[in-house]
Design an enzyme around this catalytic site. Structure first.
Site, PDB file in Angstrom:
ATOM      1  N   ARG A 164       0.832  -1.214   0.000  1.00 21.58           N
ATOM      2  CA  ARG A 164       0.000   0.000   0.000  1.00 21.58           C
ATOM      3  C   ARG A 164       0.863   1.260   0.000  1.00 21.58           C
ATOM      4  O   ARG A 164       0.473   2.287   0.537  1.00 21.58           O
ATOM      5  CB  ARG A 164      -0.971   0.013   1.191  1.00 21.58           C
ATOM      6  CG  ARG A 164      -1.915  -1.164   1.262  1.00 21.58           C
ATOM      7  CD  ARG A 164      -2.864  -1.214   0.058  1.00 21.58           C
ATOM      8  NE  ARG A 164      -3.742  -2.377   0.158  1.00 21.58           N
ATOM      9  CZ  ARG A 164      -3.474  -3.550  -0.406  1.00 21.58           C
ATOM     10  NH1 ARG A 164      -2.353  -3.703  -1.108  1.00 21.58           N
ATOM     11  NH2 ARG A 164      -4.289  -4.559  -0.284  1.00 21.58           N
ATOM     12  N   SER A 238     -11.714  -0.912   2.987  1.00 19.59           N
ATOM     13  CA  SER A 238     -10.853  -1.278   4.110  1.00 19.59           C
ATOM     14  C   SER A 238     -10.228  -0.026   4.714  1.00 19.59           C
ATOM     15  O   SER A 238      -9.520   0.704   4.026  1.00 19.59           O
ATOM     16  CB  SER A 238      -9.757  -2.241   3.653  1.00 19.59           C
ATOM     17  OG  SER A 238     -10.318  -3.427   3.132  1.00 19.59           O
ATOM     18  N   GLU A 334      -5.330   2.855   6.523  1.00 16.30           N
ATOM     19  CA  GLU A 334      -5.027   2.760   5.095  1.00 16.30           C
ATOM     20  C   GLU A 334      -5.558   3.978   4.348  1.00 16.30           C
ATOM     21  O   GLU A 334      -4.970   4.415   3.357  1.00 16.30           O
ATOM     22  CB  GLU A 334      -5.643   1.477   4.509  1.00 16.30           C
ATOM     23  CG  GLU A 334      -5.336   1.264   3.046  1.00 16.30           C
ATOM     24  CD  GLU A 334      -5.830  -0.075   2.526  1.00 16.30           C
ATOM     25  OE1 GLU A 334      -6.208  -0.147   1.352  1.00 16.30           O
ATOM     26  OE2 GLU A 334      -5.839  -1.060   3.294  1.00 16.30           O
TER      27      GLU A 334
END
Length: 345
Positions: A164, A238, A334
Site C-alpha cells: 500500500r 478497508s 489505510e
C-alpha cells in the site's frame, strides 16, 4: 476554459459521504488543462488535494486550498504476441478498466475487480486484493510535475512499490499528478486462486477450470458479500492496513492467540488479518453515534448518515487502541486523512 469554483461541496466526491468544503475546486479533463492551471503562480503557493474517485480518503475538516479532480478518460491497448499493454486515463473508474480487460480476455487484473477508485490512484496506493497488487501488472505511468510544468514517465522501479505504498506517498508526495497509467497483461492467464475464498467459491459453483471472467465474477461476489456499496452507505472500503510483523513477534502472538489469521509476507515476516483482529475486540457491526463498523466486515468503517469526519476518525482511534491492548499490534490507517481531526470548521 478552466472554471475554478469557490466554497465547493465535496460531499458527493468522497465515498464516505462526509460533508466538507473546498476553498477552490477545479476539474481537469485533459493534460493541457493542468499546464494551463499551474501557469498561474497562485496555485503553487496554497495547499492542494488531487481527487480521483474519492474512495480512499476521510475528510476530517474543510480543505483550505485547491482541490483538483482528475477526470482524464480513455482506454487504449496494444497486443504483441501474448503480451498486452493497456493504457488508461487517470480519471477512468478502476472497475470499468478491470471489466474492459476481463471482457477482452486480458489476464492479470481479475483479482482486482470491484475495488473502488480511479486509475490514477492505483499506483499511488499500490492497490491490491486477493493476492494481487498493482505492482504485479504495472508497466509505467505518465505524471505532471507541478513545480516545473513538465511531464515525466515513471517506470516500475521508479515507483518503489511496497505494501500500500509507493514513491508518490513518500518522497514525491504532492509533487506529481498522474494523468495516465500503462499496465502489462497477458493473453495467457496465470490464475491466482489461493488467497481468500476464491477457490472455495469456485468449487461451490462447480467450476473446475475457471476463466479470468469466472475469477472476476467470484471476486466481485465475495466483495459484495463482505463490503457495503458506497452509494447505499458511506464508506471507504478497508480502513486499516493488514499489519505485517516479524516472525519472532508472531511466535509470541500465536502462543497466546493460536487461531490468529495470518499469511506469509516474505522472509522473516507475517501478515495478519486486520479485520480478524478488530472483530476479536468486539467491533464488528457495532454502531457508535452516526458511524460504526460494517456488519459483515469489521475492517470497514461506515457512515450511517450524518457522521462527521472527526467522528469517524475518533472511532478508528478507539479501534486502534483496543487492538493494541489485546494483541500488542498497532494498526495503521489505510485511508488518507484529509485535514485536521481537531478542526471545528
Amino acid at each position: 476554459m478552466l472554471q475554478i469554483q469557490e466554497n465547493a461541496s465535496l460531499k458527493h466526491l468522497n465515498t464516505f459521504g462526509i460533508e466538507a468544503r473546498a476553498k477552490y475546486f477545479v476539474e481537469i479533463s485533459n493534460e493541457d488543462e493542468l499546464a494551463e492551471l499551474f501557469a498561474d503562480e497562485k496555485w503553487h503557493s496554497i495547499p492542494r488535494l488531487v481527487l480521483g474517485g474519492g474512495s480512499n480518503m476521510l475528510m476530517v475538516s474543510n480543505f483550505d486550498g485547491l482541490v483538483i479532480r482528475v477526470n482524464i478518460r480513455g482506454i487504449e491497448h496494444r497486443i504483441n504476441h501474448n503480451e498486452v499493454t493497456v493504457e488508461a486515463g487517470g480519471g477512468e473508474v478502476w472497475n470499468d478498466l478491470v471489466n474492459f480487460c476481463v471482457d477482452c480476455g486480458f489476464a492479470g487484473m481479475e483479482n482486482l475487480s470491484l475495488i473502488p477508485g480511479s486509475v490514477g490512484a492505483s499506483p499511488i496506493q499500490n492497490i491490491g486484493a486477493y493476492g494481487v497488487e498493482i505492482k504485479d501488472v504495472f508497466e509505467s505511468c505518465h505524471a505532471f510535475e507541478i513545480a516545473t510544468g513538465q511531464y515525466k514517465t515513471f517506470t516500475h522501479a521508479d515507483c518503489k512499490f511496497g505494501y500500500r505504498e509507493s514513491v508518490f506517498k513518500s518522497e514525491l508526495k504532492g509533487q506529481y499528478i498522474i494523468t495516465s497509467v500503462k499496465y502489462k497483461l497477458s493473453l495467457t492467464p496465470q490464475l491466482n486462486l489461493k488467497y481468500g475464498a476464491i477457490e472455495q467459491e469456485l468449487n461451490a459453483r462447480g467450476i473446475s477450470e475457471p476463466t479470468i471472467k469466472d475469477v472476476s465474477t467470484v471476486v466481485s461476489h465475495i466483495r459484495v458479500s463482505k463490503l457495503p456499496d458506497p452509494s447505499t452507505i458511506g464508506n471507504a472500503g478497508s480502513f486499516f492496513k493488514n499489519p505485517v510483523i516479524g516472525v519472532d513477534k508472531f511466535a509470541l502472538l500465536i502462543t497466546n492467540h493460536p487461531d490468529v489469521v495470518n499469511y506469509p509476507a516474505g522472509e522473516g515476516f507475517i501478515k495478519l488479518a486486520a479485520g480478524w483482529l478488530i472483530e476479536q475486540c468486539g467491533w464488528r457491526g457495532k454502531v457508535v453515534g452516526n458511524t460504526g463498523t460494517w456488519k459483515n466486515q469489521a475492517l470497514v468503517l461506515v457512515n450511517h448518515g450524518g457522521a462527521t469526519g472527526p467522528e469517524v476518525y475518533d472511532l478508528s482511534s478507539q479501534i486502534i487502541d483496543s487492538v493494541y491492548a489485546k494483541f500488542g499490534v498497532k494498526l495503521e490507517r489505510e485511508v488518507h486523512i484529509i485535514g485536521n481531526p481537531a478542526s471545528k470548521n
